[in-house]
Design a protein around this motif. Structure first.
Motif, PDB file in Angstrom:
ATOM      1  N   SER A 123       0.844  -1.195   0.000  1.00  0.00           N
ATOM      2  CA  SER A 123       0.000   0.000   0.000  1.00  0.00           C
ATOM      3  C   SER A 123       0.877   1.241   0.000  1.00  0.00           C
ATOM      4  O   SER A 123       1.989   1.237   0.532  1.00  0.00           O
ATOM      5  N   VAL A 124       0.371   2.316  -0.584  1.00  0.00           N
ATOM      6  CA  VAL A 124       1.151   3.555  -0.639  1.00  0.00           C
ATOM      7  C   VAL A 124       0.658   4.605   0.344  1.00  0.00           C
ATOM      8  O   VAL A 124       1.377   5.565   0.647  1.00  0.00           O
ATOM      9  N   ASP A 176      -3.496  13.916  -2.211  1.00  0.00           N
ATOM     10  CA  ASP A 176      -2.869  13.565  -0.934  1.00  0.00           C
ATOM     11  C   ASP A 176      -3.879  12.907   0.000  1.00  0.00           C
ATOM     12  O   ASP A 176      -3.611  11.858   0.602  1.00  0.00           O
ATOM     13  N   THR A 177      -5.058  13.520   0.112  1.00  0.00           N
ATOM     14  CA  THR A 177      -6.103  12.912   0.946  1.00  0.00           C
ATOM     15  C   THR A 177      -6.622  11.622   0.316  1.00  0.00           C
ATOM     16  O   THR A 177      -6.980  10.675   1.024  1.00  0.00           O
ATOM     17  N   GLY A 178      -6.666  11.590  -1.007  1.00  0.00           N
ATOM     18  CA  GLY A 178      -7.090  10.361  -1.671  1.00  0.00           C
ATOM     19  C   GLY A 178      -6.169   9.203  -1.346  1.00  0.00           C
ATOM     20  O   GLY A 178      -6.622   8.088  -1.030  1.00  0.00           O
ATOM     21  N   ILE A 179      -4.856   9.450  -1.400  1.00  0.00           N
ATOM     22  CA  ILE A 179      -3.870   8.403  -1.122  1.00  0.00           C
ATOM     23  C   ILE A 179      -3.921   7.970   0.339  1.00  0.00           C
ATOM     24  O   ILE A 179      -3.947   6.767   0.647  1.00  0.00           O
ATOM     25  N   HIS A 180      -3.934   8.928   1.247  1.00  0.00           N
ATOM     26  CA  HIS A 180      -3.709   8.601   2.664  1.00  0.00           C
ATOM     27  C   HIS A 180      -4.983   8.414   3.481  1.00  0.00           C
ATOM     28  O   HIS A 180      -4.911   7.919   4.612  1.00  0.00           O
ATOM     29  N   ALA A 181      -6.134   8.788   2.929  1.00  0.00           N
ATOM     30  CA  ALA A 181      -7.383   8.608   3.671  1.00  0.00           C
ATOM     31  C   ALA A 181      -8.434   7.823   2.902  1.00  0.00           C
ATOM     32  O   ALA A 181      -9.397   7.343   3.507  1.00  0.00           O
ATOM     33  N   GLY A 199      -7.588   5.475   0.172  1.00  0.00           N
ATOM     34  CA  GLY A 199      -7.105   4.256  -0.462  1.00  0.00           C
ATOM     35  C   GLY A 199      -6.742   4.373  -1.919  1.00  0.00           C
ATOM     36  O   GLY A 199      -6.637   3.357  -2.621  1.00  0.00           O
ATOM     37  N   TRP A 200      -6.521   5.596  -2.418  1.00  0.00           N
ATOM     38  CA  TRP A 200      -6.099   5.741  -3.809  1.00  0.00           C
ATOM     39  C   TRP A 200      -4.719   5.112  -4.003  1.00  0.00           C
ATOM     40  O   TRP A 200      -3.854   5.176  -3.119  1.00  0.00           O
ATOM     41  N   GLY A 201      -4.498   4.572  -5.209  1.00  0.00           N
ATOM     42  CA  GLY A 201      -3.211   4.008  -5.545  1.00  0.00           C
ATOM     43  C   GLY A 201      -2.351   4.989  -6.328  1.00  0.00           C
ATOM     44  O   GLY A 201      -2.807   6.066  -6.730  1.00  0.00           O
ATOM     45  N   ARG A 202      -1.121   4.589  -6.578  1.00  0.00           N
ATOM     46  CA  ARG A 202      -0.173   5.450  -7.316  1.00  0.00           C
ATOM     47  C   ARG A 202      -0.686   5.766  -8.702  1.00  0.00           C
ATOM     48  O   ARG A 202      -0.736   6.936  -9.119  1.00  0.00           O
ATOM     49  N   GLU A 206       5.475  13.983  -8.406  1.00  0.00           N
ATOM     50  CA  GLU A 206       4.577  14.589  -7.430  1.00  0.00           C
ATOM     51  C   GLU A 206       3.872  13.517  -6.598  1.00  0.00           C
ATOM     52  O   GLU A 206       3.846  13.581  -5.369  1.00  0.00           O
ATOM     53  N   VAL A 207       3.285  12.556  -7.247  1.00  0.00           N
ATOM     54  CA  VAL A 207       2.545  11.515  -6.527  1.00  0.00           C
ATOM     55  C   VAL A 207       3.471  10.737  -5.600  1.00  0.00           C
ATOM     56  O   VAL A 207       3.125  10.444  -4.448  1.00  0.00           O
ATOM     57  N   GLU A 208       4.672  10.436  -6.069  1.00  0.00           N
ATOM     58  CA  GLU A 208       5.600   9.690  -5.224  1.00  0.00           C
ATOM     59  C   GLU A 208       6.100  10.548  -4.066  1.00  0.00           C
ATOM     60  O   GLU A 208       6.461  10.028  -3.006  1.00  0.00           O
ATOM     61  N   ARG A 209       6.081  11.850  -4.239  1.00  0.00           N
ATOM     62  CA  ARG A 209       6.393  12.758  -3.140  1.00  0.00           C
ATOM     63  C   ARG A 209       5.301  12.701  -2.073  1.00  0.00           C
ATOM     64  O   ARG A 209       5.585  12.642  -0.878  1.00  0.00           O
TER      65      ARG A 209
END
Length: 611
Positions: free
Chosen positions: A281-282, A511-516, A518-521, A542-545
């Motif tokens: 997971s990212v 950022d919120t999508g990834i960390h709250a 469950g969005w993927g890379r 940017e996304v990997e940041r």
């Protein structure tokens, strides 16, 4: 981009890394004890002494910050940020600072010192929450990532062209001692990584692979071409030939026998042991305790108690608004296709792709001259610190941002530096250049950092510290001054400005999508490409940041919207009395204020008639 923000020691040396962008002055000695200002009373004197003693103690605990400030009293040390002892010392210091602050009667302070009291209280309370055992357990065991890791800043710091000075024999000797401590820190980081493996608090595999690639680049340099060998390429006058010969041998031996072996140990540990234990997971939501940590990171980065869901909704609203403005620029450019087709055109048409790194460099110099010709129409506070334009060093250009800023010194001994990235030239679109210069250089980070640190009347924590929402919010706000500064006059450069603003709006969503959520890379990259003309290289970086440093990217748009809201309020209240130069002075002259403190300051200025 700047990272001045949380003061969270457990985040891998974040205190030191923040200093890269919070910029600090060359003092070469301790700041003098505080001097009473006109109107000061006993409580003001106590407050100033508290600030002074707190800063002195902090510099001793965190010598790397002192070096960035040009304070060389502890220049033989790098610090010990990963130890339990150091973390406990930071926590104890924050608790003592708050006790001292609570013993001071705020009502008896001058207006200036009331502001300082509020900032110090806010920042210390937030930092203390980040030093709680619950948060430390989620951060210190992930000591490196590809954005905030020792390997991302220390090689350049020690290279002879970074912040560490190389003017005297002592400077060279101190660097040798620090280099040995850098190697020891890498070994200490392995111990912390192993602790995280036992608790399941680990980095994403994506981050680990990026860090491995960074170490591969450093190791590949070998001895003679090592970034660490930079200081012995040339020597300042005054260092005897015998000392030069001795130092060349000592540096080569240290690189060969100490630094490279430590970097290989870290690289091999990550590749052969840690990678298998890292998570697929990212987002933080996929890590034990991740939801709690993300809630803290949102507040510490934005200085506001926002919820992930409300930030996500705000981002979606801003994305929709900016898409409308992009449609207008597409029409102005005479493009007949859809907006996504216009994005593709801007990404792929050769006219927008630089032909050489020299073209990029010269373009930034030309933009700087145009901005300088208009800057005094909007600003009465102009930094004395000079600005230099440089390319990102090759060893980190692949994973570095498109542009960044490293602060200089108020005495001019080290300039502020605007770094531009010329990696993968076809993706460094010419239409990005004007807005990037406004953000990173003038009147963005260069003004924001330099004006504060040149104000010797401020306590050190306000001159040299700060928070992301203010620093990055100011830089994004600086981009909105394009009409007044005479740039972005054609639809493509204006699309560059809108693209940058869109980037900051999409950060709220992604950022919120990834960390709250469950969005993927790949989902996150696709969202950014669908809603902006940015290239895949930049969208990927940017996304990997965001994956590596959760929450930091939220601060830009939140800070910008706060400043714009304060400006609109001032314009409405003051009418013809509104002077942008006075407004900008109010925003800049007290350093990086938390958003609630900044809004209260502007309210008082409005009530005083904008004077």
């Amino acid at each position: 981009m700047s990272f001045e923000d949380t003061g969270l020691l457990p985040k891998a040396l974040a205190l030191a890394l923040m200093s890269l962008s919070t910029a600090t002055p060359a003092l070469a000695q301790a700041l003098p004890p505080p001097v009473a200002q006109p109107g000061d009373g006993p409580e003001d004197a106590r407050l100033k002494r508290l600030f002074y003693d707190s800063d002195e103690a902090s510099l001793k605990r965190n010598p790397i910050q002192a070096i960035f400030r040009g304070d060389l009293r502890y220049a033989d040390r790098l610090g010990d940020p990963l130890s339990d002892r150091a973390i406990a010392a930071e926590r104890s210091a924050a608790e003592a600072d708050l006790r001292g602050l609570n013993a001071i009667d705020r009502a008896k302070l001058t207006a200036v010192d009331k502001l300082a009291y509020d900032v110090f209280q806010n920042q210390t309370q937030v930092a203390l929450r980040g030093l709680s055992p619950e948060i430390v357990a989620l951060t210190v065991v992930r000591p490196l990532d590809h954005f905030y890791g020792f390997q991302t800043f220390y090689p350049e710091f020690a290279s002879g062209i970074g912040a560490a000075p190389f003017k005297t024999l002592a400077d060279y000797e101190n660097n040798l001692m620090r280099n040995a401590q850098y190697a020891a820190l890498l070994d200490a980081a392995i111990v912390r990584f192993r602790q995280g493996m036992k608790t399941g608090v680990v980095q994403p595999k994506l981050v680990v692979r990026n860090v491995i690639a960074q170490f591969d680049m450093l190791i590949k340099e070998g001895v003679e071409a090592s970034t660490f060998a930079g200081p012995i390429k040339t020597f300042p006058t005054g260092i005897a030939a015998a000392d030069q010969a001795r130092l060349r041998a000592a540096y080569a031996a240290q690189i060969r026998d100490v630094i490279l072996p430590a970097e290989r140990r870290m690289r091999d540990f990550l590749a052969n042991t840690y990678l298998a234990a890292a998570r697929d997971s990212v987002g933080l939501s996929g890590m034990p305790g991740g939801e709690r940590l993300y809630a803290y990171l949102i507040e510490s980065n934005t200085t506001l108690p926002l919820k992930a869901e409300e930030v996500h909704r705000l981002g979606l609203s801003e994305v929709s608004r900016i898409l409308g403005e992009m449609e207008a620029q597409k029409t102005k450019a005479g493009f007949k296709g859809s907006l996504p087709e216009f994005f593709t055109f801007m990404r792929t048409d050769k006219r927008f792709q630089p032909q050489s790194a020299t073209q990029v460099r010269d373009g930034y110099f030309a933009i700087g001259k145009r901005v300088d010709a208009r800057i005094r129409e909007q600003f009465s506070l102009i930094p004395k610190t000079p600005l230099e334009i440089r390319a990102v060093p090759p060893f980190k250009e692949k994973t570095d941002a498109g542009g960044s800023y490293q602060g200089g010194t108020p005495d001019g001994s080290r300039p502020g530096v605007f770094y531009y990235n010329s990696y993968d030239l076809p993706s460094r679109y010419l239409w990005t250049m004007e807005t990037l210069y406004l953000h990173e250089a003038v009147p963005g980070h260069h003004f924001q950092i330099s004006v504060a640190q040149e104000n010797a009347a401020l306590p050190a924590f306000m001159r040299f510290g700060g928070n992301t929402a203010y620093a990055e919010g100011w830089a994004l706000y600086a981009e909105t001054l394009w009409p007044e500064l005479g740039v972005e006059t054609d639809p493509y450069q204006r699309m560059g400005g809108l693209s940058d603003e869109m980037l900051r709006a999409m950060r709220l969503v992604v950022d919120t999508g990834i960390h709250a959520k469950g969005w993927g890379r790949d989902q996150s990259i696709d969202y950014m490409l669908a809603n902006s003309p940015m290239g895949r290289t930049d969208a990927t970086a940017e996304v990997e940041r965001y994956i590596a440093i959760p929450g930091q990217a939220l601060a830009y748009k939140i800070g910008q919207l706060t400043i714009l809201r304060a400006k609109a309020k001032a314009k409405a209240a003051l009418g013809t009395k509104f002077d942008p130069r006075a407004f900008h002075a109010q925003v800049l002259d007290s350093g990086a204020l938390p958003m609630p403190v900044l809004e209260a300051k502007i309210d008082r200025w409005i009530a005083a008639g904008g004077k």
